[in-house]
Design an enzyme around this catalytic site. Structure first.
Site, PDB file in Angstrom:
ATOM      1  N   ASP A   9       0.873  -1.167   0.000  1.00  0.00           N
ATOM      2  CA  ASP A   9       0.000   0.000   0.000  1.00  0.00           C
ATOM      3  C   ASP A   9       0.907   1.213   0.000  1.00  0.00           C
ATOM      4  OD1 ASP A   9      -1.659   2.141   0.527  1.00  0.00           O
ATOM      5  OD2 ASP A   9      -2.442   1.364   2.426  1.00  0.00           O
ATOM      6  N   LYS A  37       2.735  11.151  -3.382  1.00  0.00           N
ATOM      7  CA  LYS A  37       1.734  10.436  -4.186  1.00  0.00           C
ATOM      8  C   LYS A  37       0.807  11.415  -4.919  1.00  0.00           C
ATOM      9  CE  LYS A  37      -1.744   6.770  -3.557  1.00  0.00           C
ATOM     10  NZ  LYS A  37      -2.346   5.898  -2.514  1.00  0.00           N
ATOM     11  N   GLU A  48      -7.202   0.268  -4.555  1.00  0.00           N
ATOM     12  CA  GLU A  48      -7.239   0.177  -3.093  1.00  0.00           C
ATOM     13  C   GLU A  48      -8.573  -0.374  -2.561  1.00  0.00           C
ATOM     14  OE1 GLU A  48      -5.997   4.134  -1.994  1.00  0.00           O
ATOM     15  OE2 GLU A  48      -4.006   3.780  -2.836  1.00  0.00           O
ATOM     16  N   ASP A  68     -12.837   5.455   2.235  1.00  0.00           N
ATOM     17  CA  ASP A  68     -11.413   5.547   2.578  1.00  0.00           C
ATOM     18  C   ASP A  68     -11.038   6.971   2.956  1.00  0.00           C
ATOM     19  OD1 ASP A  68      -8.637   5.626   2.695  1.00  0.00           O
ATOM     20  OD2 ASP A  68      -8.332   4.451   0.863  1.00  0.00           O
TER      21      ASP A  68
HETATM   22  P1  ADP Z   1      -2.999   7.395   3.630  1.00  0.00           P
HETATM   23  O1  ADP Z   1      -3.864   6.365   3.040  1.00  0.00           O
HETATM   24  O2  ADP Z   1      -3.348   8.790   3.174  1.00  0.00           O
HETATM   25  O3  ADP Z   1      -1.550   7.119   3.506  1.00  0.00           O
HETATM   26  P2  ADP Z   1      -3.593   6.430   6.323  1.00  0.00           P
HETATM   27  O4  ADP Z   1      -4.666   5.494   5.982  1.00  0.00           O
HETATM   28  O5  ADP Z   1      -2.324   5.870   6.819  1.00  0.00           O
HETATM   29  O6  ADP Z   1      -3.322   7.477   5.181  1.00  0.00           O
HETATM   30  O7  ADP Z   1      -4.190   7.448   7.403  1.00  0.00           O
HETATM   31  C1  ADP Z   1      -3.410   8.392   8.016  1.00  0.00           C
HETATM   32  C2  ADP Z   1      -4.303   9.265   8.847  1.00  0.00           C
HETATM   33  O8  ADP Z   1      -4.918   8.467   9.842  1.00  0.00           O
HETATM   34  C3  ADP Z   1      -3.540  10.366   9.554  1.00  0.00           C
HETATM   35  O9  ADP Z   1      -4.241  11.597   9.404  1.00  0.00           O
HETATM   36  C4  ADP Z   1      -3.583   9.903  10.986  1.00  0.00           C
HETATM   37  O10 ADP Z   1      -3.542  11.007  11.869  1.00  0.00           O
HETATM   38  C5  ADP Z   1      -4.917   9.197  11.044  1.00  0.00           C
HETATM   39  N1  ADP Z   1      -5.018   8.314  12.195  1.00  0.00           N
HETATM   40  C6  ADP Z   1      -4.194   7.300  12.545  1.00  0.00           C
HETATM   41  N2  ADP Z   1      -4.592   6.744  13.701  1.00  0.00           N
HETATM   42  C7  ADP Z   1      -5.706   7.414  14.083  1.00  0.00           C
HETATM   43  C8  ADP Z   1      -6.590   7.327  15.210  1.00  0.00           C
HETATM   44  N3  ADP Z   1      -6.398   6.445  16.177  1.00  0.00           N
HETATM   45  N4  ADP Z   1      -7.628   8.193  15.249  1.00  0.00           N
HETATM   46  C9  ADP Z   1      -7.826   9.092  14.301  1.00  0.00           C
HETATM   47  N5  ADP Z   1      -7.041   9.231  13.233  1.00  0.00           N
HETATM   48  C10 ADP Z   1      -5.983   8.404  13.115  1.00  0.00           C
HETATM   49 MG    MG Z   2      -4.557   4.824   2.074  1.00  0.00          MG
END
Ligand code: ADP
Ligand code: MG
Length: 621
Positions: A23, A86, A186, A210
């Site tokens: 991912d 990205k 995804e 998502d």
């Molecule tokens: P991406 O797909 O954009 O790479 P992710 O799916 O990894 O992103 O999500 C990252 C986001 O998730 C960040 O904004 C992070 O702060 C948020 N995040 C991670 N853990 C938590 C949580 N426990 N509660 C709320 N938001 C969270």
């Molecule tokens: Mg993602």
């Protein structure tokens, strides 16, 4: 059956067929694989954690760091720290110039049609190289954790990624030394992780919501016979968990009466506040009050206030869900499952509002920031031949075709075709003795190629000289499951062949796709009349060409009156051509045609009698 052998160097079990799932996220990236017990598992390289922040830092000494360590440099060395790459993948400067301020690093705009480049120190990088660095880090972590070389991967991309973004992702994989076997959407991967679609018997319609760090998208998928079809996608590429953090930080800035103009100059404090805000947001998973300090700044907020602050943003995502349903021509009751993806869906309010909107409990049992990678690993396993046949299917957003005479678009694969797909058509030359044929490939819905988007151009060379209309050139478009287009041209009489894999001109945005579709509707009427005129003109030009050739070659078969009258008709047709009046052009074509038709018969008679004579001579010998 996967082969298992022993790696003599390390003494460990060598998994020859290992294909990892990756991912490659805007905020975080991670890699997963199928463990020996056949379960998908994320890779946690000792002590480094599962999530690799998609951040790359370039040190003064030429050292490059990726992930958590690099993330730390967002505060101390923002100019040399690249994040959110990205967003730039497969994009041109023209696509991103409106949000240049979003990035703390330097984006180069030397040529607005070209790929975006990023300047760090005195070096230039493109997003493919930067993504490649992140992928390389993931590959190395996987190799370290699995104690085996990892050379093959499945990489996920958002469902709305276009051909060039998908190709860029592939290229990034290649740079990292990975053979990218498949680019998977995804939402498809997330569904697979929940086991949805694994049973070829089931037919289901699902919504995948998502909400990541900086982007939001919702996809409606239909799964039938193990085939995943994206019915629609919607979302906002600038909406995500970062907005929640910003809302909290702004709240503190307000409460502490911090001067905004002063703060704007203090990048470090701005970033610190954001990181603290993120901490607070995450803490609400298990507590209702957050109370800390940065220096003498009070960072206090309770969960209720947090939810009030983010409500409008969450509401926006719900509106997008509504639109996605509408685009898929479905209603809430058609949705069988709702899958939650992305770290930000951990926020309780998000889960609650999505479940309320769809009127059903959502799938949130799998870690939302791991679910895509886990699904990618399952898809990798399918490709390794370890699972029953599951197919992934998408739809091309825009028609694909080639330029024909007069600059007209000839669509070969219509938009909304399910991929993989293959389609072809036969063409011929327009000039006598033509040995090369230009093949220009376009994407779009308009009748005129000038209004569409050029993807590639190549020349089929070495066609043996033949009269116009004789060569038979088959042009085939093969759109593979990754949305990558292969164009094959073959002249059937001679076997001359040319094949091109389209590296689509980089940089098409979702907005552009939408705009192109809109334009095709608003211009439909004009386009039709333009096409009709061009077709008339092309026919006329072809006619003029043929008749002039005829006069040159066979003039001796006509008497002077016939020649001069033919010329009068020719001039009349040429004059009509310049008026742009399609009906007049057609009338003059007919006149010229009717007048010259008997001449063609005369040529035939001569040809036949010559042939007969030849035969009789032959016969005498
Ligand atoms: P991406 O797909 O954009 O790479 P992710 O799916 O990894 O992103 O999500 C990252 C986001 O998730 C960040 O904004 C992070 O702060 C948020 N995040 C991670 N853990 C938590 C949580 N426990 N509660 C709320 N938001 C969270
Ligand atoms: Mg993602």
């Amino acid at each position: 059956m996967a082969k298992v052998s022993i790696n003599l160097a390390t003494g460990s079990i060598q998994k020859e067929n290992i294909i990892v799932g990756i991912d490659l996220g805007t905020t975080n990236s991670l890699v997963a694989f199928i463990d020996p017990d056949k379960n998908p598992k994320v890779i946690n390289d000792t002590g480094k954690g599962v999530l690799v922040p998609s951040v790359v830092h370039f040190g003064a000494a030429g050292d490059i760091t990726v992930g958590n360590e690099a993330k730390g440099f967002l505060i101390t060395d923002p100019q040399n720290t690249v994040f959110s790459v990205k967003r730039l993948l497969g994009r041109s400067y023209a696509d991103v110039k409106n949000y240049q301020n979003f990035f703390s690093y330097k984006i180069i705009d030397d040529d607005s049609e070209n790929l975006v480049k990023i300047k760090v120190g005195d070096k230039f990088y493109n997003p493919i190289e930067l993504s490649g660095l992140i992928l390389k880090e993931l590959k190395e972590r996987a190799e370290h954790a699995l104690k085996t070389p990892v050379n093959r991967a499945v990489i996920t991309v958002p469902a709305y990624f276009n051909d060039s973004q998908r190709q860029a992702t592939r290229d990034a994989g290649k740079l990292a030394g990975l053979d990218v076997l498949r680019i998977v959407n995804e939402p498809t991967a997330a569904s697979l992780a929940y086991g949805i679609g694994l049973n070829p018997e089931e037919t289901k319609t699902i919504a995948v919501y998502d909400l990541g760090g900086g982007t939001f998208d919702v996809s409606i998928l239909q799964i039938q016979n193990g085939i995943f079809e994206v019915l629609s996608t919607n979302g906002d590429t600038f909406l995500g968990g970062d907005d929640f953090d910003r809302a909290i930080a702004d709240y503190w800035i307000d409460k502490n009466n911090i001067d905004k103009a002063e703060l704007a100059k203090n990048r470090e404090l701005t970033q610190e506040l954001r990181l603290k805000a993120e901490e607070a947001k995450k803490a609400f998973a298990h507590q209702s009050l957050f109370n800390e300090k940065i220096g003498d700044i009070w960072c206090t907020i309770d969960r209720n206030t947090f939810e009030e602050l983010i409500l409008p943003k969450v509401q926006q995502t719900i509106t997008a869900c509504q639109n996605a349903l509408k685009d898929a021509k479905l209603t809430i009751t058609d949705i069988d499952e709702v899958v939650m993806v992305g770290g930000s869906t951990r926020t309780a309010l998000v889960k609650k509002m999505v479940a309320e909107f769809f009127g059903r409990p959502v799938h949130d049992g799998i870690n939302p920031d791991e679910v895509v990678a886990l699904g990618a690993a399952i898809q990798a396993d399918v490709l390794a031949g370890n699972r029953s046949d599951i197919l992934l299917l998408d739809v091309t957003p825009l028609s694909l075709g080639i330029e024909t005479m007069g600059g007209l678009m000839d669509t070969i694969i219509p938009r909304n075709s399910k991929i993989p797909t293959k389609a072809g058509r036969q063409y011929t030359t327009s000039k006598d003795g033509q040995v090369n044929m230009k093949i220009a490939v376009y994407q779009g819905e308009r009748d005129l190629i000038s209004e569409n988007r050029k993807l590639a151009e190549f020349e089929l060379k070495g066609i043996p000289a033949m009269p116009a209309g004789f060569p038979k050139v088959d042009i085939n478009f093969i759109l593979n499951a990754d949305g990558i287009l292969k164009i094959q041209a073959i002249e059937l009489r001679s076997g001359v062949k040319q094949e091109v894999e389209v590296k689509p001109a980089y940089g098409i945005t979702d907005d552009l796709v939408e705009q192109m579709l809109m334009d095709s509707i608003t211009h439909a009427k004009d386009d039709v009349s333009a096409r009709m005129l061009i077709e008339a003109k092309t026919e006329a030009e072809q006619m003029v060409y043929t008749v002039e050739r005829f006069l040159e070659k066979n003039g001796q078969l006509l008497n002077p009156d016939e020649i001069s009258e033919t010329k009068i008709h020719l001039e009349a047709l040429k004059a009509a051509l310049s008026t742009g009046d399609k009906d007049l052009i057609h009338a003059k074509i007919d006149e010229l045609n009717n007048f010259t038709r008997p001449f063609a018969e005369r040529v035939m008679d001569v040809a036949i009698s010559t042939a007969m004579k030849g035969k009789s001579i032959d016969g005498e010998e």
